[in-house]
Design an enzyme around this catalytic site. Structure first.
Site, PDB file in Angstrom:
ATOM      1  N   LYS A 118       0.821  -1.220   0.000  1.00 26.36           N
ATOM      2  CA  LYS A 118       0.000   0.000   0.000  1.00 26.36           C
ATOM      3  C   LYS A 118       0.847   1.258   0.000  1.00 26.36           C
ATOM      4  O   LYS A 118       0.480   2.249  -0.612  1.00 26.36           O
ATOM      5  CB  LYS A 118      -0.960   0.004   1.194  1.00 26.36           C
ATOM      6  CG  LYS A 118      -1.979  -1.103   1.065  1.00 26.36           C
ATOM      7  CD  LYS A 118      -3.290  -0.819   1.717  1.00 26.36           C
ATOM      8  CE  LYS A 118      -4.225  -1.887   1.209  1.00 26.36           C
ATOM      9  NZ  LYS A 118      -5.517  -1.965   1.460  1.00 26.36           N
ATOM     10  N   LYS A 201      -4.901  -8.985  -6.270  1.00 19.68           N
ATOM     11  CA  LYS A 201      -6.204  -9.272  -5.677  1.00 19.68           C
ATOM     12  C   LYS A 201      -7.213  -8.179  -6.027  1.00 19.68           C
ATOM     13  O   LYS A 201      -6.836  -7.033  -6.304  1.00 19.68           O
ATOM     14  CB  LYS A 201      -6.090  -9.456  -4.165  1.00 19.68           C
ATOM     15  CG  LYS A 201      -6.083  -8.195  -3.360  1.00 19.68           C
ATOM     16  CD  LYS A 201      -6.322  -8.478  -1.890  1.00 19.68           C
ATOM     17  CE  LYS A 201      -6.499  -7.161  -1.166  1.00 19.68           C
ATOM     18  NZ  LYS A 201      -7.739  -7.014  -0.454  1.00 19.68           N
ATOM     19  N   LYS A 204     -11.270  -2.788  -3.181  1.00 18.14           N
ATOM     20  CA  LYS A 204     -12.208  -1.664  -3.287  1.00 18.14           C
ATOM     21  C   LYS A 204     -11.556  -0.473  -3.947  1.00 18.14           C
ATOM     22  O   LYS A 204     -12.185   0.266  -4.687  1.00 18.14           O
ATOM     23  CB  LYS A 204     -12.599  -1.143  -1.893  1.00 18.14           C
ATOM     24  CG  LYS A 204     -13.306  -2.075  -1.001  1.00 18.14           C
ATOM     25  CD  LYS A 204     -13.634  -1.300   0.294  1.00 18.14           C
ATOM     26  CE  LYS A 204     -13.773  -2.226   1.459  1.00 18.14           C
ATOM     27  NZ  LYS A 204     -12.493  -2.538   2.103  1.00 18.14           N
TER      28      LYS A 204
HETATM   29  N1  AQP Z   1      -9.925 -10.000  -3.143  1.00 16.35           N
HETATM   30  C1  AQP Z   1     -10.295 -10.552  -1.987  1.00 16.35           C
HETATM   31  N2  AQP Z   1     -10.525 -11.890  -1.915  1.00 16.35           N
HETATM   32  C2  AQP Z   1     -10.917 -12.462  -0.738  1.00 16.35           C
HETATM   33  N3  AQP Z   1     -11.109 -11.761   0.405  1.00 16.35           N
HETATM   34  C3  AQP Z   1     -10.883 -10.429   0.354  1.00 16.35           C
HETATM   35  N4  AQP Z   1     -10.979  -9.458   1.271  1.00 16.35           N
HETATM   36  C4  AQP Z   1     -10.666  -8.264   0.725  1.00 16.35           C
HETATM   37  N5  AQP Z   1     -10.358  -8.422  -0.564  1.00 16.35           N
HETATM   38  C5  AQP Z   1     -10.478  -9.756  -0.832  1.00 16.35           C
HETATM   39  C6  AQP Z   1     -11.376  -9.706   2.659  1.00 16.35           C
HETATM   40  O1  AQP Z   1     -12.384  -8.779   3.004  1.00 16.35           O
HETATM   41  C7  AQP Z   1     -12.259  -8.462   4.387  1.00 16.35           C
HETATM   42  C8  AQP Z   1     -12.279  -6.993   4.588  1.00 16.35           C
HETATM   43  O2  AQP Z   1     -11.152  -6.393   3.978  1.00 16.35           O
HETATM   44  P1  AQP Z   1     -10.822  -4.879   4.323  1.00 16.35           P
HETATM   45  O3  AQP Z   1     -11.882  -3.997   3.856  1.00 16.35           O
HETATM   46  O4  AQP Z   1     -10.539  -4.712   5.753  1.00 16.35           O
HETATM   47  O5  AQP Z   1      -9.465  -4.598   3.645  1.00 16.35           O
HETATM   48  P2  AQP Z   1      -8.760  -5.131   2.389  1.00 16.35           P
HETATM   49  O6  AQP Z   1      -8.442  -6.572   2.552  1.00 16.35           O
HETATM   50  O7  AQP Z   1      -7.594  -4.219   2.161  1.00 16.35           O
HETATM   51  O8  AQP Z   1      -9.891  -4.951   1.297  1.00 16.35           O
HETATM   52  P3  AQP Z   1      -9.844  -4.120   0.004  1.00 16.35           P
HETATM   53  O9  AQP Z   1     -11.157  -4.284  -0.662  1.00 16.35           O
HETATM   54  O10 AQP Z   1      -8.635  -4.492  -0.787  1.00 16.35           O
HETATM   55  O11 AQP Z   1      -9.761  -2.624   0.520  1.00 16.35           O
HETATM   56  P4  AQP Z   1      -8.778  -1.459   0.131  1.00 16.35           P
HETATM   57  O12 AQP Z   1      -8.721  -1.418  -1.376  1.00 16.35           O
HETATM   58  O13 AQP Z   1      -9.358  -0.221   0.692  1.00 16.35           O
HETATM   59  O14 AQP Z   1      -7.476  -1.777   0.755  1.00 16.35           O
HETATM   60  C9  AQP Z   1     -10.962  -9.114   4.878  1.00 16.35           C
HETATM   61  O15 AQP Z   1     -11.290 -10.314   5.553  1.00 16.35           O
HETATM   62  C10 AQP Z   1     -10.222  -9.400   3.609  1.00 16.35           C
HETATM   63  O16 AQP Z   1      -9.374 -10.526   3.745  1.00 16.35           O
END
Ligand code: AQP
Length: 339
Positions: A118, A201, A204
């Site tokens: 990040k 992966k 969001k």
């Molecule tokens: N691509 C993914 N596949 C499976 N699980 C996922 N999770 C996120 N992306 C995937 C799971 O969703 C939960 C919440 O995640 P988060 O919002 O705390 O943070 P993150 O993992 O960083 O999710 P994002 O969507 O990628 O957010 P941004 O872009 O803002 O950093 C967790 O259980 C995560 O494993």
């Protein structure tokens, strides 16, 4: 040291750092709904303090928090069965987070791959909060003495750090106070990949909307995104072993399996040797069938923000009744004076 026993308790959370995407649903929320039916106490949290580790427009954050809560409820998290709240309403998260900042070692934090991903090349300009994020996450979990944390594969390292922090705290203070939490990472969709690049992966906050399925996407958008999803030109294989070294094909099959509650092998058995012209529309239809009721319910819930706020306030009240005694005992163990 006596071996403490801990009530089986699940904690997990999602950041309101953008709209929910399919990976959040399949990797996390859908599995929480399954766990809610089991023999656990369940605590689910919209982790808004984690969201602000990168810039969030204050105009959008409160509504984004409501939207994530609405998505969880619409997908089946029942606030009467599970504790559902947003993190910043329970101050004990930040308080235990500080104590864990003093337990976690810099060497451990320096190994966290999510910070490196990040912060990228601009690590000097990243917030201190982004660096300390996993220590606050350990506090989120251990504040409830959670024994199980269902997460996607990307969060595995942070749950391992949580275990390291619990072990070090217990060891340093000569107690058996914090449980050694188990990550629960199972099912076919623990790592849903980006639709435009099967090595990254789905997120969001990824650059292009075409690389993810948002939980609020309509049927046409879902169909368009799957149609344009990058794949190799070969058709689906005859057996699941044929998906090895085909990350994009594997991803679409995994998504199909997770949405249909089957396995990748069963999906391949249903579509042996199918071309993308057959499989992608079938996947889009399945996604619309499963996601449209959730997005419809989300929209209905979002029309009454005051009701979501009430639900989160009640959840925060319940969360505080579990968290505050654990924080008070932590302060006592550490020797912080409460006069
Ligand atoms: N691509 C993914 N596949 C499976 N699980 C996922 N999770 C996120 N992306 C995937 C799971 O969703 C939960 C919440 O995640 P988060 O919002 O705390 O943070 P993150 O993992 O960083 O999710 P994002 O969507 O990628 O957010 P941004 O872009 O803002 O950093 C967790 O259980 C995560 O494993």
């Amino acid at each position: 040291m006596s071996q403490a026993t801990f009530t089986p308790r699940v904690f997990s959370g999602i950041k309101p750092s953008g709209g929910l995407q399919l990976g959040n649903y399949l990797g996390a929320i859908k599995r929480w709904v399954d766990m809610q039916a089991g023999d656990y106490e369940n605590i689910y949290c919209v982790v808004d303090m984690h969201a602000i580790t990168v810039w969030q427009d204050p105009k959008d954050l409160a509504n984004g928090t409501r939207e994530v809560a609405a998505g969880m409820i619409a997908a089946g998290i029942d606030p009467a069965k599970s504790v559902l709240f947003n993190q910043s309403q329970v101050a004990a998260h930040a308080e235990l987070g500080w104590i864990f900042n003093c337990v976690a070692r810099l060497g451990w934090m320096n190994r966290m791959t999510q910070f490196k991903d990040k912060a990228g090349k601009n690590a000097e300009k990243a917030s201190l909060g982004l660096y300390a994020y996993p220590s606050l996450m350990a506090a989120d979990i251990l504040l409830y003495h959670a024994t199980h944390v269902p997460v996607g594969e990307d969060q595995k390292q942070h749950v391992e750090l949580t275990r390291d922090i619990a072990n070090k705290f217990n060891h340093d203070y000569g107690v058996d106070f914090f449980p050694i939490t188990e990550p629960v990472i199972d099912g076919p969709a623990t790592r849903v990949m980006n639709l435009r690049d099967g090595t990254k992966k789905m997120s969001k906050s990824g650059d292009s909307d075409m690389e993810r399925i948002n939980m609020t996407d309509d049927a046409d958008t879902i169909a368009k995104k799957f149609k344009k999803a990058r794949t190799d030109p070969a058709p689906l294989p005859e057996t699941v072993e044929g998906l090895a070294d085909r990350p994009e094909a594997r991803n679409l099959v995994d998504i199909y399996a997770a949405l249909s509650d089957t396995t990748p092998a069963e999906v391949i058995a249903q579509y042996p040797g199918a071309g993308w012209g057959t499989f992608k529309p079938a996947l889009a239809d399945l996604a619309v069938e499963k996601l449209a009721p959730i997005s419809g319910e989300m929209a209905r819930l979002m029309a009454d923000p005051a009701e979501i706020d009430r639900t989160l306030a009640q959840g925060a009240e319940k969360a505080r009744t579990i968290a505050e005694p654990i924080l008070a005992q932590t302060y006592e163990i550490v020797g912080l004076l409460r006069s």
